[in-house]
Design a protein around this motif. Sequence first.
Motif, PDB file in Angstrom:
ATOM      1  N   ARG A 132       0.833  -1.211   0.000  1.00 58.37           N
ATOM      2  CA  ARG A 132       0.000   0.000   0.000  1.00 58.37           C
ATOM      3  C   ARG A 132       0.862   1.254   0.000  1.00 58.37           C
ATOM      4  N   ARG A 133       1.937   1.225   0.789  1.00 61.84           N
ATOM      5  CA  ARG A 133       2.822   2.384   0.814  1.00 61.84           C
ATOM      6  C   ARG A 133       3.486   2.605  -0.533  1.00 61.84           C
ATOM      7  N   ILE A 134       3.861   1.468  -1.182  1.00 61.10           N
ATOM      8  CA  ILE A 134       4.479   1.605  -2.508  1.00 61.10           C
ATOM      9  C   ILE A 134       3.484   2.227  -3.485  1.00 61.10           C
ATOM     10  N   LYS A 135       2.236   1.692  -3.483  1.00 56.05           N
ATOM     11  CA  LYS A 135       1.225   2.255  -4.362  1.00 56.05           C
ATOM     12  C   LYS A 135       0.963   3.721  -4.030  1.00 56.05           C
ATOM     13  N   GLU A 136       0.899   3.996  -2.722  1.00 58.93           N
ATOM     14  CA  GLU A 136       0.671   5.382  -2.311  1.00 58.93           C
ATOM     15  C   GLU A 136       1.814   6.288  -2.755  1.00 58.93           C
ATOM     16  N   ASN A 137       3.038   5.772  -2.635  1.00 60.03           N
ATOM     17  CA  ASN A 137       4.188   6.559  -3.090  1.00 60.03           C
ATOM     18  C   ASN A 137       4.136   6.767  -4.605  1.00 60.03           C
ATOM     19  N   LEU A 154       1.392   6.821  -6.437  1.00 57.66           N
ATOM     20  CA  LEU A 154       0.340   7.811  -6.681  1.00 57.66           C
ATOM     21  C   LEU A 154       0.808   9.213  -6.309  1.00 57.66           C
ATOM     22  N   ASN A 155       1.506   9.304  -5.170  1.00 54.29           N
ATOM     23  CA  ASN A 155       2.034  10.614  -4.774  1.00 54.29           C
ATOM     24  C   ASN A 155       3.030  11.133  -5.792  1.00 54.29           C
ATOM     25  N   THR A 156       3.822  10.187  -6.347  1.00 54.67           N
ATOM     26  CA  THR A 156       4.771  10.600  -7.383  1.00 54.67           C
ATOM     27  C   THR A 156       4.036  11.099  -8.620  1.00 54.67           C
ATOM     28  N   GLU A 157       2.978  10.357  -9.024  1.00 56.99           N
ATOM     29  CA  GLU A 157       2.197  10.800 -10.174  1.00 56.99           C
ATOM     30  C   GLU A 157       1.543  12.153  -9.903  1.00 56.99           C
ATOM     31  N   ILE A 158       1.014  12.307  -8.673  1.00 57.84           N
ATOM     32  CA  ILE A 158       0.401  13.592  -8.315  1.00 57.84           C
ATOM     33  C   ILE A 158       1.436  14.703  -8.376  1.00 57.84           C
ATOM     34  N   GLU A 195       2.158  15.419 -12.023  1.00 62.16           N
ATOM     35  CA  GLU A 195       1.073  16.198 -12.610  1.00 62.16           C
ATOM     36  C   GLU A 195       1.070  17.620 -12.078  1.00 62.16           C
ATOM     37  N   GLU A 196       1.372  17.758 -10.797  1.00 59.47           N
ATOM     38  CA  GLU A 196       1.444  19.104 -10.204  1.00 59.47           C
ATOM     39  C   GLU A 196       2.551  19.918 -10.861  1.00 59.47           C
ATOM     40  N   LYS A 197       3.701  19.253 -11.103  1.00 61.92           N
ATOM     41  CA  LYS A 197       4.802  19.941 -11.782  1.00 61.92           C
ATOM     42  C   LYS A 197       4.410  20.311 -13.213  1.00 61.92           C
ATOM     43  N   LYS A 198       3.709  19.372 -13.894  1.00 61.91           N
ATOM     44  CA  LYS A 198       3.247  19.676 -15.243  1.00 61.91           C
ATOM     45  C   LYS A 198       2.284  20.855 -15.229  1.00 61.91           C
ATOM     46  N   ARG A 199       1.368  20.838 -14.241  1.00 61.10           N
ATOM     47  CA  ARG A 199       0.436  21.964 -14.132  1.00 61.10           C
ATOM     48  C   ARG A 199       1.175  23.262 -13.895  1.00 61.10           C
TER      49      ARG A 199
END
Length: 343
Positions: free
Chosen positions: A201-206, A208-212, A215-219
């Motif tokens: 779960r932590r890996i998936k969360e990490n 997702l956080n990385t993707e977020i 995306e935040e950097k792209k925004r």
Amino acid sequence: MFGIQYIKVNPTHYVLHYAGGKKKRAGAGLSFFYYKPTSSIVVVPVNSADVPFIFNELSQDYQPLTVQGELTYRILTELVASLLNYAVDNLPTRYISEDPQKLSQRLINLLQVLVRAEIQILPLRDVIKASESVASQVLEKLRASDSLKSLGVEVMSLAIQAIRPVPEVARALESEAREEFMRRADQAIYDRRNASVEQERRIKENELNTEITVEEKKRQIRETKVEADLVVEKKQQEVREAQLSGQIALETERKQLVSVRTENARVEADVQAYAMEVSLRSFKEVDSAVLQMLAAQTTDPRVMISLAMKEFAQNAAKIGNLNISPELMQMLMEKESNQPKDK
């Protein structure tokens, strides 16, 4: 001589020689002759002695226990000889009574009383794991015991090797412990699986956080580009506004120029109109026929023919028939370029 005996003892034994009720000599490892009928020889071992013990007791929750261990002691003074009979017969180690064996039993009895006091305050589960602490506390109490001091005995060490319950209770405890171990093993498996799931779960969360974050950097990049485009557009708008302002100013100047030119043209037209009016003022009162006659003086035949036709039209009522040939009309409609030039 009859009755004279010789005795020799090891340095680990303390010898007392009494003759006639009086102490003649005393010391460790002595050798001497003595008169047996009137002498009494006491040999006290002063080396350390190990006394194993095993006895049964009850725990606080009334469970039977077996206490097994070993006590090490030594005799310090000849005081014990006044309480127990350590007299020997001829040989240094052949006592005439069983008192030397009683000392060990007295020590074991005292030890059992002290051990019982320590064990009876502990439940079964605690006491079977408390052999070391029980031994240290009992040893401390033994060394402070007045009974040992009165005997002249020093306890050197106490080792409780085991405190065991009866076999039936031991098997029950083993079964319970085995079940507890199995439960802990199951819990460990559950914890390991749960930790694996949690780690996943932590890996998936990490991720997702990385993707977020990406995306935040792209925004932010898009926003930065938009802001840059807005700044460029603003600059271009300012340039266009400056150009438009310049054009407006130029057109305003042109408008002013046209106004001035119009005003000047109007003034010139007024001047020309006034000059023409002044020049034509003398012809106002002149008869039109005179003016026609003046115009007839030109050498252009078309003008002459036109004036003649005008006269015909004015006097149409007086003319009966008038024939105009096509050649005449063609001649009147010819271009000026085809007309003969004045010489």
